[in-house]
Design a protein around this motif. Structure first.
Motif: not given
Length: 246
Positions: A119-120, A142-148, A179-180, A186-187
């Protein structure tokens, strides 16, 4: 003429030879001070192995590096606690390095996390910890790739036959660069979806535990004080201990 020649010869024979030049002693140059070698991080060393004990593998980034020693000490006499001798970084690095990190050891418990490096924010030229407010910056994964990626990694870990524990990602504090605040949640939600699809994996509620001990996190920094890493390590050890009992 004869007498003159003899006198000349006599005079020439008594001339003193030239004095030889004596070599001057060379002054020794003071030795250059060698920079002090940094002591190796004890987290980046192999444990003292007791073959009669179960083997535990910690996978994660610098947060896990910080609590490795505390976890190892808390489980002394109960488990051999290993970790890859590297920062495991984002999920993309995990996919590349997982087989090497697993090796041929029979693992009883694997406790793993990826997230803060996913997420950085990165700059357009690969600059690390870029300003999230800049229009050309982007999260590393990205969060979708992260989940996969989490799902792929979790399935690979589960296939080892070990008891697998997914460790939630810790909070991003106010003022932390690149970072936010709130993005860890979210992640974590994305990771939870992936873990539930795989099934049979324990979730370590690390995020909420870390929030309870926010005073032990460095100011405007995702990392923890030495005392904070000790508290986190004791928590991780207890989560692992419970899995070993099952």
């Amino acid at each position: 003429m004869v007498l003159l020649g003899q006198a000349f010869l006599a005079t020439s024979g008594t001339a003193e030879p030239p004095q030889a030049t004596q070599p001057q002693p060379v002054k020794a140059q003071p030795a250059k001070a060698q920079p002090a070698k940094r002591a190796p991080n004890p987290a980046m060393t192999l444990p003292k192995v007791d073959p009669s004990l179960p083997n535990v593998l910690l996978i994660g980034d610098s947060i896990s590096i910080g609590y490795t020693v505390a976890t190892r000490e808390a489980l002394q006499g109960e488990a051999n606690v290993y970790r890859p001798l590297t920062n495991c970084g984002p999920t993309t690095r995990g996919l590349e390095g997982l087989d090497k990190w697993l090796g041929d050891t029979k693992w009883d418990v694997i406790h793993f996390n990826f997230g803060l490096h996913d997420l950085k924010y990165m700059g357009p030229g690969g600059q690390n910890l870029a300003d999230p407010d800049q229009p050309n910056s982007h999260v590393q994964v990205g969060i979708e790739d992260y989940e996969a990626n989490i799902e792929t990694i979790a399935r690979r870990l589960k296939a080892t036959g070990a008891k697998v524990i997914w460790r939630e990602t810790s909070p991003v504090p106010d003022g932390a660069r690149g970072r936010i605040v709130g993005q860890s949640r979210q992640y974590n939600e994305a990771a939870k979806r992936a873990i539930e699809r795989v099934g049979g994996i324990t979730i370590d509620p690390f995020y909420s535990f870390a929030v309870e001990h926010a005073d032990l996190q460095k100011k405007a920094d995702v990392h923890y004080t030495p005392e904070g890493s000790k508290v986190l390590g004791d928590h991780v050890a207890e989560v692992i201990r419970q899995s070993l009992k099952k």
